[in-house]
Design an enzyme around this catalytic site. Structure first.
Site, mmCIF file in Angstrom:
data_model
loop_
_atom_site.group_PDB
_atom_site.id
_atom_site.type_symbol
_atom_site.label_atom_id
_atom_site.label_comp_id
_atom_site.label_asym_id
_atom_site.label_seq_id
_atom_site.Cartn_x
_atom_site.Cartn_y
_atom_site.Cartn_z
ATOM 1 N N ASP A 1 4.443 0.348 12.060
ATOM 2 C CA ASP A 1 3.230 -0.271 11.502
ATOM 3 C C ASP A 1 3.086 -1.745 11.897
ATOM 4 O O ASP A 1 2.093 -2.376 11.545
ATOM 5 C CB ASP A 1 3.212 -0.133 9.975
ATOM 6 C CG ASP A 1 2.882 1.282 9.524
ATOM 7 O OD1 ASP A 1 2.489 2.110 10.369
ATOM 8 O OD2 ASP A 1 3.023 1.571 8.317
ATOM 9 N N CYS B 1 -5.368 13.142 13.658
ATOM 10 C CA CYS B 1 -5.685 11.771 13.260
ATOM 11 C C CYS B 1 -5.507 10.883 14.468
ATOM 12 O O CYS B 1 -4.957 11.294 15.487
ATOM 13 C CB CYS B 1 -4.862 11.324 12.067
ATOM 14 S SG CYS B 1 -3.288 10.632 12.474
ATOM 15 N N LYS C 1 0.830 -1.209 0.000
ATOM 16 C CA LYS C 1 0.000 0.000 0.000
ATOM 17 C C LYS C 1 0.863 1.256 0.000
ATOM 18 O O LYS C 1 0.634 2.175 -0.793
ATOM 19 C CB LYS C 1 -0.894 -0.001 1.251
ATOM 20 C CG LYS C 1 -1.557 1.323 1.528
ATOM 21 C CD LYS C 1 -2.479 1.261 2.722
ATOM 22 C CE LYS C 1 -1.844 1.603 4.048
ATOM 23 N NZ LYS C 1 -1.533 3.028 4.233
ATOM 24 N N ASN C 2 1.848 1.294 0.888
ATOM 25 C CA ASN C 2 2.609 2.536 1.067
ATOM 26 C C ASN C 2 3.588 2.814 -0.072
ATOM 27 O O ASN C 2 4.154 3.908 -0.139
ATOM 28 C CB ASN C 2 3.356 2.531 2.402
ATOM 29 C CG ASN C 2 2.411 2.751 3.571
ATOM 30 O OD1 ASN C 2 1.227 3.039 3.371
ATOM 31 N ND2 ASN C 2 2.922 2.607 4.781
ATOM 32 N N ARG D 1 0.600 14.217 13.791
ATOM 33 C CA ARG D 1 1.044 13.997 12.410
ATOM 34 C C ARG D 1 0.998 15.249 11.551
ATOM 35 O O ARG D 1 0.237 15.351 10.588
ATOM 36 C CB ARG D 1 0.222 12.892 11.757
ATOM 37 C CG ARG D 1 0.441 11.558 12.393
ATOM 38 C CD ARG D 1 -0.258 10.455 11.670
ATOM 39 N NE ARG D 1 0.530 9.883 10.598
ATOM 40 C CZ ARG D 1 0.145 8.821 9.894
ATOM 41 N NH1 ARG D 1 -0.996 8.250 10.128
ATOM 42 N NH2 ARG D 1 0.912 8.344 8.947
ATOM 43 N N ARG E 1 -8.753 -0.595 4.486
ATOM 44 C CA ARG E 1 -7.883 0.455 3.957
ATOM 45 C C ARG E 1 -6.518 -0.114 3.574
ATOM 46 O O ARG E 1 -5.889 0.375 2.643
ATOM 47 C CB ARG E 1 -7.657 1.554 5.013
ATOM 48 C CG ARG E 1 -8.860 2.429 5.248
ATOM 49 C CD ARG E 1 -8.465 3.592 6.137
ATOM 50 N NE ARG E 1 -7.221 4.160 5.656
ATOM 51 C CZ ARG E 1 -6.352 4.848 6.392
ATOM 52 N NH1 ARG E 1 -6.590 5.062 7.650
ATOM 53 N NH2 ARG E 1 -5.252 5.321 5.862
HETATM 54 C C1 UD1 Z 1 4.306 6.797 6.585
HETATM 55 C C2 UD1 Z 1 3.447 5.594 6.323
HETATM 56 C C3 UD1 Z 1 2.860 5.070 7.626
HETATM 57 C C4 UD1 Z 1 3.978 4.799 8.635
HETATM 58 C C5 UD1 Z 1 4.891 6.016 8.789
HETATM 59 C C6 UD1 Z 1 6.108 5.737 9.636
HETATM 60 C C7 UD1 Z 1 2.635 6.029 4.082
HETATM 61 C C8 UD1 Z 1 1.496 6.376 3.214
HETATM 62 N N1 UD1 Z 1 2.393 5.990 5.414
HETATM 63 O O1 UD1 Z 1 3.472 7.805 7.155
HETATM 64 O O2 UD1 Z 1 2.152 3.864 7.351
HETATM 65 O O3 UD1 Z 1 3.409 4.510 9.896
HETATM 66 O O4 UD1 Z 1 5.358 6.460 7.497
HETATM 67 O O5 UD1 Z 1 6.817 4.664 9.131
HETATM 68 O O6 UD1 Z 1 3.724 5.771 3.624
HETATM 69 N N2 UD1 Z 1 6.369 14.478 11.134
HETATM 70 C C9 UD1 Z 1 6.421 15.812 11.472
HETATM 71 N N3 UD1 Z 1 6.300 16.748 10.476
HETATM 72 C C10 UD1 Z 1 6.133 16.398 9.161
HETATM 73 C C11 UD1 Z 1 6.102 15.037 8.822
HETATM 74 C C12 UD1 Z 1 6.220 14.088 9.834
HETATM 75 O O7 UD1 Z 1 6.560 16.172 12.633
HETATM 76 O O8 UD1 Z 1 6.036 17.284 8.306
HETATM 77 C C13 UD1 Z 1 6.486 13.442 12.187
HETATM 78 C C14 UD1 Z 1 5.230 12.609 12.366
HETATM 79 O O9 UD1 Z 1 4.277 13.236 13.183
HETATM 80 C C15 UD1 Z 1 5.793 11.329 12.961
HETATM 81 C C16 UD1 Z 1 7.161 11.210 12.287
HETATM 82 O O10 UD1 Z 1 7.467 12.517 11.793
HETATM 83 O O11 UD1 Z 1 5.954 11.470 14.344
HETATM 84 C C17 UD1 Z 1 7.226 10.232 11.133
HETATM 85 O O12 UD1 Z 1 6.137 10.461 10.263
HETATM 86 P P1 UD1 Z 1 6.197 10.170 8.700
HETATM 87 O O13 UD1 Z 1 7.356 9.303 8.370
HETATM 88 O O14 UD1 Z 1 6.050 11.464 7.981
HETATM 89 O O15 UD1 Z 1 4.864 9.322 8.493
HETATM 90 P P2 UD1 Z 1 3.966 9.324 7.200
HETATM 91 O O16 UD1 Z 1 4.822 9.599 6.014
HETATM 92 O O17 UD1 Z 1 2.752 10.156 7.426
#
Ligand code: UD1
Length: 416
Positions: free
Chosen positions: A303, A115, A22-23, A120, A395
């Site tokens: 995950d 969320c 999915k990701n 996030r 999902r």
């Molecule tokens: C992706 C995955 C999700 C997985 C996560 C961590 C997809 C579609 N989803 O989510 O399944 O659980 O990686 O492996 O690929 N953060 C910030 N600011 C930002 C972006 C992130 O503070 O602008 C923080 C987040 O709140 C979190 C951490 O960074 O604590 C990691 O998040 P991130 O790697 O961005 O997760 P996603 O990409 O949303």
């Protein structure tokens, strides 16, 4: 709403094919926004999140057709807006931001908002685009971004962010000059996306390490590419084998992506044999408790945290589980407690004291992986477990109940 009904206690046995990730599929579908012409993407899983991504693309004027193999044509983009009702159901919708600004010079994307698994934010995506010369305004809950042409920049991510790295890597492919991403995410899904972009003519080096260099090009062309196997789905089935003392063989998977989990499962006493594209897993009668700390790849994936915790509820001792990637990702705990688990939460850590058995109960969860952990607990528990809010599972897992039923589980879906 649909329910999953499980009569627990059956050992799982047999073979199960792993679906496309999915990701990886989500950013790859979105990457078509960078090209004119028809892209062909194979091994796209059949999931609700994929349908949401396609709806998002259709809203932008992009054509998609097929299942499994999906053709995506973004020649005639008619809108640059990702509306709130789509972004709120799937945060990964933020992935259209970078490609739209890069190709169309503008984008309007709803801020995702809160969320279930913590705040996030998307501040790192926004900051990086600003550093590439985009003008960004936040108004009425939307990110409004504009740039005649993005320019290359040196970008340092404060935190390792998966979709942040993907978003900015896509944007940089069409920027003027060279972009260097430091502290980039190293997840296999980032590498899969980079390979697809390279197939489109992008110049990218270093994907899979924490420094990615992207030399911008004026245009990209369509590509034919495949999505990697889903390591989280694969991991969920391995843990299920361990919890039921079963014997399961995964086919069509990429064992190298699962090293952190395999090490832990061997510590529990499971026998794991790695093949070229498969994994053979044999459960143990006594599950040894192990400690787990979630980390960005190649660390233990957040995950799979809920699923390994479900397994640890049946361990012979104490397990300390530390969640360092997301705040507030323990929603499964209160439901596992209702099945007889013994878990104590202290901040971002959970202390799990193994119990001899779980008992079936009606349960529900508010997030995808938490729901998966409840299905696992139900498979191992005595008696009947009803898991509601199945839309979370849909999902991210393709026909989960059918795959478990094929392994001998007593599990079915009750349509609402
Ligand atoms: C992706 C995955 C999700 C997985 C996560 C961590 C997809 C579609 N989803 O989510 O399944 O659980 O990686 O492996 O690929 N953060 C910030 N600011 C930002 C972006 C992130 O503070 O602008 C923080 C987040 O709140 C979190 C951490 O960074 O604590 C990691 O998040 P991130 O790697 O961005 O997760 P996603 O990409 O949303």
């Amino acid at each position: 709403m649909d329910k999953i009904i499980i009569q627990g206690g059956r050992k799982l046995a047999g073979e199960v094919p792993v679906s496309g990730a999915k990701n990886a599929a989500l950013p790859i579908l979105v990457s078509a926004l960078l090209t004119e012409g028809t892209n062909t993407f194979r091994n796209i899983p059949n999931l609700v999140d994929i349908k949401t991504a396609r709806r998002l693309l259709h809203n932008l004027g992009v054509r998609t057709e097929g299942n499994g193999t999906v053709r995506v044509d973004a020649t005639g983009i008619t809108s640059c807006e990702a509306p709130y009702d789509l972004v709120k159901t799937m945060r990964a919708s933020i992935l259209v931001l970078g490609p739209l600004v890069a190709r169309m010079g503008q984008a309007r994307v709803s801020l995702p908002g809160g969320c279930a698994i913590g705040a996030r934010p998307v501040n790192l995506h926004i900051k990086a685009l600003e550093e590439m010369g985009a003008e960004i305004r936040l108004e009425e809950g939307y990110i409004d971004a504009r740039a005649r042409r993005l320019r290359g920049a040196r970008i340092y991510f404060d935190l390792s962010t998966v979709t942040g790295t993907e978003n900015i890597m896509m944007a940089a492919t069409l920027a003027e000059g060279t972009t260097i991403l430091q502290n980039a995410a190293k997840e296999p899904e980032v590498v899969n996306l980079a390979d697809v972009l390279i197939g489109m003519g992008a110049r990218i080096a270093g994907a899979g390490t924490d420094v990615i260099t992207i030399e911008g090009v004026p245009r990209l062309h369509p590509v034919e590419a495949s999505v990697i196997p889903d390591r989280i789905e694969a991991g969920t089935f391995l843990i299920a084998a361990g919890m039921t003392g079963g014997e399961v063989r995964l086919t069509g998977c990429e064992p190298d992506h699962l090293d952190a989990l395999i090490v832990k499962l061997r510590e529990t006493g499971m026998t794991i044999d790695v093949e070229a594209n498969g994994i053979q897993a044999l459960g143990t009668r006594r599950i040894a408790s192990v400690d787990v700390k979630t980390l960005p790849y190649p660390g233990f994936p957040t995950d799979l945290q809920a699923q390994i915790m479900a397994m640890m509820t049946l361990g012979q001792g104490f397990s300390l589980i530390a969640e360092t990637v997301f705040e507030n990702r323990f929603m499964h705990v209160s439901e596992l407690l209702r099945m007889g688990a013994d878990i104590d939460i202290q901040g971002n850590r959970a202390v799990v004291r193994g119990v001899p058995r779980l008992l079936g109960a009606p349960v529900m969860a508010t997030d995808l992986r938490a729901s998966a952990s409840l299905v696992l607990a139900g498979l191992a528990a005595e008696g009947r477990t009803d898991v509601s809010r199945v839309y979370h599972l849909d999902r991210g897992y393709e026909s989960m109940e059918k795959k478990f039923a094929a392994l001998g589980a007593d599990i079915k879906r009750e349509k609402a």
